[in-house]
Design an enzyme around this catalytic site. Structure first.
Site, PDB file in Angstrom:
ATOM      1  CD  GLN A  80      -2.676   1.332   2.110  1.00 37.16           C
ATOM      2  OE1 GLN A  80      -3.455   2.444   2.743  1.00 37.16           O
ATOM      3  NE2 GLN A  80      -3.150   0.317   3.224  1.00 37.16           N
ATOM      4  N   GLY A 132      -7.226  20.900  18.884  1.00 41.15           N
ATOM      5  CA  GLY A 132      -6.803  22.326  18.926  1.00 41.15           C
ATOM      6  C   GLY A 132      -7.123  22.921  20.114  1.00 41.15           C
ATOM      7  N   GLY A 133      -7.688  22.180  21.235  1.00 42.17           N
ATOM      8  CA  GLY A 133      -7.899  22.907  22.276  1.00 42.17           C
ATOM      9  C   GLY A 133      -9.471  23.477  22.429  1.00 42.17           C
ATOM     10  CG  ASP A 160       0.681   0.888   4.597  1.00 38.54           C
ATOM     11  OD1 ASP A 160       1.789   0.970   4.957  1.00 38.54           O
ATOM     12  OD2 ASP A 160      -0.100  -0.043   4.635  1.00 38.54           O
TER      13      ASP A 160
HETATM   14  N1  CAO Z   1      12.008 -10.086  -9.163  1.00 40.36           N
HETATM   15  C1  CAO Z   1      12.523 -10.628  -8.239  1.00 40.36           C
HETATM   16  N2  CAO Z   1      12.529 -10.476  -7.091  1.00 40.36           N
HETATM   17  C2  CAO Z   1      11.830  -9.753  -6.665  1.00 40.36           C
HETATM   18  C3  CAO Z   1      10.818  -8.724  -7.405  1.00 40.36           C
HETATM   19  C4  CAO Z   1      11.152  -9.117  -8.661  1.00 40.36           C
HETATM   20  N3  CAO Z   1      10.591  -8.156  -9.636  1.00 40.36           N
HETATM   21  N4  CAO Z   1      10.280  -8.048  -6.653  1.00 40.36           N
HETATM   22  C5  CAO Z   1      10.407  -8.298  -5.369  1.00 40.36           C
HETATM   23  N5  CAO Z   1      11.233  -9.378  -5.417  1.00 40.36           N
HETATM   24  C6  CAO Z   1      12.045  -9.821  -4.019  1.00 40.36           C
HETATM   25  C7  CAO Z   1      12.688  -8.781  -3.050  1.00 40.36           C
HETATM   26  O1  CAO Z   1      14.163  -8.733  -3.884  1.00 40.36           O
HETATM   27  C8  CAO Z   1      12.749  -9.824  -2.200  1.00 40.36           C
HETATM   28  O2  CAO Z   1      13.770 -10.908  -2.134  1.00 40.36           O
HETATM   29  P1  CAO Z   1      14.862 -11.134  -1.021  1.00 40.36           P
HETATM   30  O3  CAO Z   1      14.298 -11.184   0.334  1.00 40.36           O
HETATM   31  O4  CAO Z   1      15.552 -12.267  -1.356  1.00 40.36           O
HETATM   32  O5  CAO Z   1      15.828  -9.751  -0.862  1.00 40.36           O
HETATM   33  C9  CAO Z   1      11.466 -10.470  -1.924  1.00 40.36           C
HETATM   34  O6  CAO Z   1      10.743 -10.294  -3.194  1.00 40.36           O
HETATM   35  C10 CAO Z   1      10.448  -9.870  -0.786  1.00 40.36           C
HETATM   36  O7  CAO Z   1      10.467  -8.570  -0.866  1.00 40.36           O
HETATM   37  P2  CAO Z   1      10.124  -8.074   0.556  1.00 40.36           P
HETATM   38  O8  CAO Z   1      10.888  -8.385   1.641  1.00 40.36           O
HETATM   39  O9  CAO Z   1      10.216  -6.526   0.572  1.00 40.36           O
HETATM   40  O10 CAO Z   1       8.704  -8.506   0.735  1.00 40.36           O
HETATM   41  P3  CAO Z   1       7.754  -9.262   1.957  1.00 40.36           P
HETATM   42  O11 CAO Z   1       6.420  -9.295   1.443  1.00 40.36           O
HETATM   43  O12 CAO Z   1       8.483 -10.130   2.685  1.00 40.36           O
HETATM   44  O13 CAO Z   1       7.737  -7.773   2.898  1.00 40.36           O
HETATM   45  C11 CAO Z   1       6.860  -5.411   3.604  1.00 40.36           C
HETATM   46  C12 CAO Z   1       6.663  -6.947   2.845  1.00 40.36           C
HETATM   47  C13 CAO Z   1       5.871  -4.638   3.133  1.00 40.36           C
HETATM   48  C14 CAO Z   1       6.932  -5.808   5.134  1.00 40.36           C
HETATM   49  C15 CAO Z   1       8.409  -4.981   3.289  1.00 40.36           C
HETATM   50  O14 CAO Z   1       8.451  -4.868   1.688  1.00 40.36           O
HETATM   51  C16 CAO Z   1       8.740  -3.768   4.148  1.00 40.36           C
HETATM   52  O15 CAO Z   1       8.924  -3.922   5.234  1.00 40.36           O
HETATM   53  N6  CAO Z   1       8.618  -2.677   3.153  1.00 40.36           N
HETATM   54  C17 CAO Z   1       8.866  -1.532   3.695  1.00 40.36           C
HETATM   55  C18 CAO Z   1       8.052  -0.738   4.477  1.00 40.36           C
HETATM   56  C19 CAO Z   1       6.647  -0.673   3.806  1.00 40.36           C
HETATM   57  O16 CAO Z   1       6.529  -0.183   2.881  1.00 40.36           O
HETATM   58  N7  CAO Z   1       5.582  -1.171   4.486  1.00 40.36           N
HETATM   59  C20 CAO Z   1       4.482  -1.004   3.997  1.00 40.36           C
HETATM   60  C21 CAO Z   1       3.738  -2.243   3.954  1.00 40.36           C
HETATM   61  S1  CAO Z   1       1.870  -1.953   3.537  1.00 40.36           S
HETATM   62  O17 CAO Z   1       1.721  -0.756   2.354  1.00 40.36           O
END
Ligand code: CAO
Length: 423
Positions: A16, A246-247, A167
């Protein structure tokens, strides 16, 4: 012409926070190229599915005005294509977990090397420090940014809010950082790194609560209801129920029909400037001059009684009647509107704040349009892309690969199955 026409955005965002940012850039006219993992795509495509086989509303409502390319950024050919995209784009936006981009081989240093004019914008849960490596979701940010500890009632647990301040709030902050960096690039010719941490963005939105934390160190917060109720303060900004930040004393009060309608309520503020009008409206004209009621400080320990009396009056009216009666007198009130009521508000469709969008897999749905209106840059909401819908088009038209090169890229497994024009 659109405000950001000519700006190309490499959209490496998911879920998001990041997608709300790039959607805004798309609405302002940028060409947003969403890079998604082949065959998988943004996880939200398949989250909270309401129409089997179709992209979810979670995805469609956050990804308008974008093109989608499937690209495996861990595959060697995929990395070459990604490098070409970085060369071509003005902005790269990402919100991967900390370190993910580096692990793909695209550190900020490498990205700058490829394109010194690029603006690289990142969302992470926390800024530098002990939590910098954490993965973070909305409610974690609301809790760590100070919002939850100050939301709810003083005698209840902390509460998260329905507004996605972690988000979508961070997406907005990042978007402002990106356009500011684009503006600076006009003068310097250089790109830069823009970061917005979710904790920081939530805290920014809770600024008034940090104000109160410092005021608390010099005495009780007199405008909080708990002061009038004689409840002692602790050492941190407390939960303020429905008090206004705002109070000015304000409460949510029942209106006609509250017994059966969970949203038959109004917000009612007794601003000092309109106190006399409030007294007239509710039929307590003596309170205008009566000792203990005439001045705002004198009223502080009687707020429960005053609001109970106002509620006796609001309960005889619908929330809309309260609005119609109080508004002309400048008494600040606001009906508690349900999502159902908002979704039926023709005025919001007329301004483009709500839009009806047609989608080939799911048919028509309602979305929230662009909440920011520019008089010289009209927003036309375009449906979200299907996964990989524009892979061939982006490889050919944007990156200049020939048909045979595109075939070779597809054969390497770097992109998903190419879709023909008919598909
Ligand atoms: N091709 C190949 N690999 C890809 C890819 C693509 N096009 N797009 C993503 N990936 C891979 C990433 O490189 C990652 O691999 P590694 O773990 O080996 O480095 C993997 O997909 C997973 O990516 P991620 O860790 O970002 O995803 P997740 O689902 O595990 O975590 C989230 C999601 C949101 C918790 C994490 O991305 C995060 O903390 N983001 C920053 C904070 C944030 O934006 N939070 C908001 C969440 S809700 O909007």
């Amino acid at each position: 012409m659109k405000a950001l026409e000519g700006i190309k955005v490499l959209d490496f965002t998911h879920v998001q926070s990041g997608p709300t940012c790039t959607q805004l850039l798309g609405w302002f006219g940028a060409d947003v190229i969403k890079v998604e993992r082949p065959g998988v795509g943004d996880a939200t495509r398949q989250q909270l599915v309401d129409v089997p086989g179709a992209d979810s509303l979670y995805f469609t409502m956050l990804n308008h005005n974008k093109r989608s390319i499937e690209l495996n950024s861990k595959n060697e050919t995929g990395k070459e294509v990604l490098t070409r995209l970085i060369e071509t784009c003005d902005v790269l936006v990402e919100n991967f977990a900390p370190g993910a981009l580096d692990r793909m081989g695209f550190s900020w240093e490498r990205i700058q090397e490829i394109n010194p004019r690029i603006i690289m914008a990142s969302i992470k849960g926390f800024g530098p420090g002990k939590y910098q490596d954490c993965k973070v979701y909305e409610n974690v940010a609301q809790c760590a940014g100070g919002s939850a500890s100050t939301t709810g009632f003083v005698d209840g647990p902390p509460l998260v809010t329905g507004a996605q301040i972690g988000d979508s709030g961070t997406g907005l902050h990042l978007c402002l950082g990106i356009v500011t960096a684009l503006f600076q690039r006009e003068k310097t010719g250089r790109g830069q790194k823009v970061t917005a941490a979710m904790q920081d963005s939530v805290l920014n939105l809770c600024r008034v609560k940090m104000r109160d934390q410092q005021r608390l160190e010099v005495g009780p917060l007199k405008e909080y209801s708990q002061f009038g109720e004689g409840l002692p303060f602790g050492d941190a900004t407390p939960r303020a129920g429905n008090d206004s930040g705002g109070g000015q004393p304000g409460r949510i009060l029942k209106c006609k029909g509250w017994e059966n309608d969970p949203n038959a309520y109004t917000y009612f503020i007794i601003q000092a400037a309109v106190w006399e009008k409030v007294c007239d409206v509710i039929g307590e004209p003596d309170w205008k001059t009566e000792e203990g009621f005439a001045t705002p400080p004198a009223r502080l320990d009687k707020l429960n009684r005053i609001f109970e009396r106002i509620e006796e009056w609001t309960m005889t009216k619908t929330k809309y009647e309260v609005m119609d009666l109080c508004n002309p007198m400048d008494i600040p009130v606001g009906p508690i509107l349900s999502m159902k009521e908002i979704s039926e508000d023709k005025g919001l469709y007329a301004t483009g704040t709500l839009v009806k969008v047609d989608h080939p897999e799911r048919g028509e749905y309602v979305s929230v349009g662009c909440p920011i209106k520019l008089s010289d840059s009209d927003v036309e909401v375009v449906r979200s892309p299907l996964l990989g819908e524009h892979t061939t088009e982006i490889l050919g038209d944007v990156l200049g690969y020939s048909d045979s090169e595109i075939e070779a890229i597809a054969a390497s497994g770097a992109v998903g199955k190419l879709k023909s024009a008919a598909e």
